[in-house]
Scaffold this active site. Structure first.
Site, mmCIF file in Angstrom:
data_model
loop_
_atom_site.group_PDB
_atom_site.id
_atom_site.type_symbol
_atom_site.label_atom_id
_atom_site.label_comp_id
_atom_site.label_asym_id
_atom_site.label_seq_id
_atom_site.Cartn_x
_atom_site.Cartn_y
_atom_site.Cartn_z
ATOM 1 N N CYS A 142 0.824 -1.205 0.000
ATOM 2 C CA CYS A 142 0.000 0.000 0.000
ATOM 3 C C CYS A 142 0.863 1.262 0.000
ATOM 4 C CB CYS A 142 -0.864 0.059 1.252
ATOM 5 S SG CYS A 142 -1.795 -1.427 1.539
ATOM 6 N N ARG B 160 4.681 0.192 -6.250
ATOM 7 C CA ARG B 160 4.747 -0.547 -4.992
ATOM 8 C C ARG B 160 3.838 -1.772 -5.017
ATOM 9 N NH1 ARG B 160 6.579 2.622 -0.577
ATOM 10 N NH2 ARG B 160 5.190 1.572 0.856
ATOM 11 N N TRP C 138 -3.072 -2.782 -1.399
ATOM 12 C CA TRP C 138 -2.669 -4.155 -1.735
ATOM 13 C C TRP C 138 -3.390 -5.012 -0.705
ATOM 14 C CZ3 TRP C 138 0.184 -8.407 0.122
ATOM 15 C CH2 TRP C 138 0.695 -9.265 -0.862
ATOM 16 N N ASN D 57 -1.444 1.986 5.695
ATOM 17 C CA ASN D 57 -0.521 0.994 5.139
ATOM 18 C C ASN D 57 -0.057 0.136 6.310
ATOM 19 O OD1 ASN D 57 1.560 -0.433 3.942
ATOM 20 N ND2 ASN D 57 2.983 1.305 3.923
ATOM 21 N N GLY D 58 -0.285 -1.177 6.223
ATOM 22 C CA GLY D 58 0.143 -2.061 7.310
ATOM 23 C C GLY D 58 -0.995 -2.946 7.785
ATOM 24 N N GLU E 201 19.343 -16.117 -9.019
ATOM 25 C CA GLU E 201 18.759 -14.812 -9.356
ATOM 26 C C GLU E 201 18.140 -14.847 -10.761
ATOM 27 O OE1 GLU E 201 17.774 -12.398 -7.891
ATOM 28 O OE2 GLU E 201 17.718 -10.715 -9.277
ATOM 29 N N LYS F 224 14.207 -14.011 -11.636
ATOM 30 C CA LYS F 224 13.817 -12.980 -12.604
ATOM 31 C C LYS F 224 12.851 -13.576 -13.621
ATOM 32 C CE LYS F 224 14.678 -9.754 -11.244
ATOM 33 N NZ LYS F 224 15.339 -9.729 -9.975
ATOM 34 N N GLU G 137 9.300 -14.444 -11.991
ATOM 35 C CA GLU G 137 8.469 -13.358 -11.475
ATOM 36 C C GLU G 137 7.914 -12.443 -12.563
ATOM 37 O OE1 GLU G 137 10.365 -10.556 -8.817
ATOM 38 O OE2 GLU G 137 12.222 -10.632 -9.948
ATOM 39 N N HIS H 222 20.945 -36.029 -8.701
ATOM 40 C CA HIS H 222 20.403 -36.633 -7.478
ATOM 41 C C HIS H 222 18.880 -36.555 -7.453
ATOM 42 C CE1 HIS H 222 24.415 -37.237 -5.990
ATOM 43 N NE2 HIS H 222 24.705 -35.992 -6.342
ATOM 44 N N LYS I 114 6.416 -4.037 -4.653
ATOM 45 C CA LYS I 114 7.823 -3.645 -4.653
ATOM 46 C C LYS I 114 8.425 -3.723 -3.251
ATOM 47 C CE LYS I 114 11.593 -1.942 -6.420
ATOM 48 N NZ LYS I 114 12.423 -2.933 -7.135
HETATM 49 C C1 F6R Z 1 12.819 -9.665 -7.033
HETATM 50 C C2 F6R Z 1 12.676 -8.690 -5.985
HETATM 51 C C3 F6R Z 1 12.394 -9.177 -4.609
HETATM 52 C C4 F6R Z 1 13.157 -8.340 -3.572
HETATM 53 C C5 F6R Z 1 12.736 -8.741 -2.156
HETATM 54 C C6 F6R Z 1 13.500 -7.976 -1.102
HETATM 55 O O1 F6R Z 1 13.102 -9.063 -8.250
HETATM 56 O O2 F6R Z 1 12.757 -7.518 -6.208
HETATM 57 O O3 F6R Z 1 12.674 -10.535 -4.465
HETATM 58 O O4 F6R Z 1 14.527 -8.524 -3.768
HETATM 59 O O5 F6R Z 1 11.365 -8.509 -1.992
HETATM 60 O O6 F6R Z 1 13.280 -6.606 -1.237
HETATM 61 P P1 F6R Z 1 14.227 -5.555 -0.550
HETATM 62 O O7 F6R Z 1 15.559 -5.653 -1.208
HETATM 63 O O8 F6R Z 1 13.554 -4.250 -0.779
HETATM 64 O O9 F6R Z 1 14.303 -5.926 0.906
#
Ligand code: F6R
Length: 609
Positions: A2, A27, A75, A101-102, A482, A486, A489, A505, A604
């Site tokens: 949010c 976000r 959200w 927010n929360g 990683e 990517k 997601e 295995h 985000k």
């Molecule tokens: C993936 C991504 C998330 C963040 C994770 C941690 O592309 O962005 O996996 O890396 O939510 O977020 P931060 O770094 O803001 O703690």
């Protein structure tokens, strides 16, 4: 997650609220709303779905009219994302409107109590309970009512509140959720995120937990948790609004991928002075470093993967054992952490709830805390003993790219810095490795240039596969983690990363004719080993898309397709190797018509547990 915003001034609030909400869209949200004070009455507009629905309902901000208001992107947590559950929520008497927010953890008990007193609730949200509680506490003093109500709430929250009896005032409250106050001329603001405010003001105050802000047209007063005014420093936002705009790119993600050479340079260059790493922003002295017998890196998602990568450089160079832990698991593990532990907390947003909780647990156990964070003034930055800022500028795409690579280079810098302090590296090797780190921006640029044209073609070939594997060993495995995140997601393709030697295995049973396997082969010491794993999967029908350097003839000969990167010192190679994997995920998602910057179900900044 949010986003909340508030405004008071002498121009119509709605366009400013809507503009701020649009800048916080990244976000993650599923509905939005605003409430404006209009001639002593509160008018609310809200709409499920994208902000464009709210823009339509408000005639692009022409309605409701009024000079003070609050806004929200939701959200969903409590109740479905529909118009009724969207914020703002209004008290039963219509006097207060609130955005939140929360999560209010004890909302059910308070709801029961207020229902018994005759309050009628229309939504399923925890937030509406707060609106009714403020009404219950109100005896003509806005601030007193807010403070009394908030003292009853448990959980994490940032609130924005308006009251129809106080036309020029908006109240903001912070408890374990981000909130920033913006200072203008004859108008003032608050928001969850500086991106919402940067086109209006660069002067901001970061609120601390338990603080209240009375935001008026003629000024702002900050109060502590018991209502005493507090003096707070005013900080300057260091970047301009252009940094948070697409600048001609189709997506923020592509813009942020391309920005990586500059972002990485910005993270490294100011910290090198006279051939030495100078970390002004922390005082981990030689004595403190010698006291450390273990390093624990804790983070979530990609930041966790940055830790998995950085671990190799730190262990190799300092010979201090490193554990990398998922922040969401950490505090439930009864962790073995004490005053001889250095915890490195990695977080782009600095607000991730699980990461913050891990930090607090580490602190409680006596560890020294170093945070690697991008967002200046964020909660994690303020809780840590030492902070290394990423200085990557705003990252808007939900999927992190420059946030990740800047985290990596700071881990590399830390590794070399600590190795020098501990006399684990001689002067010659130190200078050589520092040169390698300084060459990363150039190599990353080279990796972008080598792949920008070829990867869209590879994406056309691989975009319709239901499942993909990413394999590698050691540093290459960490990058594979990683790369696979990517891919899943943003393109919604099932993608698994496996340590290449581990496939046989069990997982190799899933390899069949045409299964794409992305093989990361950038760790020079392990090329032959990974080559054998490539042959194993090829023998079972896999199509291998290798990632390596041109000199690696062997792997090129075995692979069906190759993505090239410049050869780089193994312990710093992840920052270069990840580039084609980011581009591959981006172009596969594009070929699949996905909403790249705002992937489904994701936010985000994940501020709930
Ligand atoms: C993936 C991504 C998330 C963040 C994770 C941690 O592309 O962005 O996996 O890396 O939510 O977020 P931060 O770094 O803001 O703690």
């Amino acid at each position: 997650m949010c986003g909340i915003i508030g405004f008071t001034g002498s121009q119509n609030a709605a366009p400013i609220l809507l503009d701020g909400l649009s800048r916080m869209e990244y976000r993650g949200y599923d509905s939005a709303g605003i409430a404006v004070l209009n001639r002593g009455a509160i008018e609310v507009e809200k709409a499920q779905g994208r902000l464009t629905n709210l823009l339509e309902k408000t005639d692009n901000g022409k309605r409701p009219q009024g000079f003070a208001g609050i806004g929200h992107t939701r959200w969903a947590t409590h109740g479905a994302p529909n118009d009724i559950n969207s914020h703002p929520h209004v008290s039963g008497d219509g006097r207060f409107a609130i955005v939140h927010n929360g999560i209010i953890e004890n909302y059910a008990a308070i709801k029961e109590e207020l229902t018994a007193k005759g309050h009628v609730f229309v939504s399923e949200t925890d937030t509406e309970v707060a609106a009714h509680l403020i009404e219950e506490c109100y005896t003509g003093d806005f601030k007193a009512a807010v403070m009394k109500a908030v003292s009853r709430l448990e959980g994490a929250y940032a609130f924005g509140i308006i009251c129809s009896d106080f036309p020029g005032t908006v109240f903001a409250v912070r408890q374990a959720a981000p909130l920033i106050v913006g200072l203008g001329f004859g108008e003032n603001y608050f928001a969850s995120d500086v991106t919402a405010l940067v086109s209006y003001t660069k002067n901001v105050i970061y609120l601390d937990d338990g603080e209240f802000a009375e935001v008026r047209t003629d000024g702002v007063t900050i109060y502590d948790s018991i209502g005493r005014p507090v003096e707070k420093p005013v900080s300057k936002i260091a970047w301009s609004i252009e940094a948070a705009e697409k600048g001609g790119y189709e997506h923020f993600m592509l813009k942020e991928i391309v920005e990586q050479p500059a972002a990485v340079k910005e993270a490294i260059a100011p910290r090198i002075k006279g051939g030495e790493i100078v970390l002004d922003d922390f005082d981990l002295t030689e004595e403190k470093l010698r006291n450390i017998n273990k390093i624990v890196i804790t983070a979530c998602g990609s930041a966790y993967h940055a830790g998995c990568c950085g671990r190799y450089a730190i262990e190799k160079l300092t010979r201090i054992p490193v554990e990398v832990k998922l922040a969401s698991e950490f505090r439930y593990e009864d962790p073995i952490v004490d005053e001889h532990t250095l915890m490195i907390i990695v977080s782009q947003s600095g607000e991730t709830a699980d990461t913050k909780a891990a930090l607090e647990e580490g602190k409680r156990l006596g560890a020294e805390i170093l945070a690697i964070v991008n967002v200046v003034g964020s909660s994690i930055a303020r809780l840590a003993d030492h902070v290394l800022y990423e200085w990557a500028g705003p990252e808007i795409a939900v999927a992190t790219t420059k946030g990740f690579t800047t985290q990596l280079v700071l881990l590399y810098l830390f590794a070399l810095y600590a190795a020098k302090k501990l006399d684990r590296v001689d002067d010659f090797e130190y200078a050589r490795l520092l040169g390698e780190i300084c060459s990363l921006p150039k190599r990353i640029q080279n990796a972008i240039d080598l792949n920008m044209v070829s990867i869209p073609r590879l994406a056309e070939k691989y975009h319709d596969r239901g499942s993909m594997f990413f394999i590698g060993r050691n540093t290459d495995y960490a990058v594979a983690l990683e790369g696979s995140l990517k891919m899943k997601e943003i393109s919604y393709i099932h993608a698994e990363a496996y340590a290449a030697g581990e496939l046989k295995h069990g997982t190799i049973a899933l390899i069949e004719e045409g299964t794409p396997v992305v093989a990361v082969c950038c760790n020079e010491d392990l090329l032959e080993k990974t080559a054998s794993n490539i042959l194993e999967v090829k023998a079972r029908g896999a199509e291998v898309l290798a990632l390596s350097f041109r000199e690696n003839r062997d792997i090129i000969a075995h692979a069906d397709d190759v993505m090239f990167v410049p050869k780089t010192e193994t312990f710093f190679s992840e920052a270069v190797a990840v580039i084609p994997l980011q581009l591959l995920a981006y172009y596969v998602a594009k070929a699949n018509g996905c909403d790249i910057d705002k992937p489904r179900n994701l936010a985000k900044s994940v501020t709930v547990e």
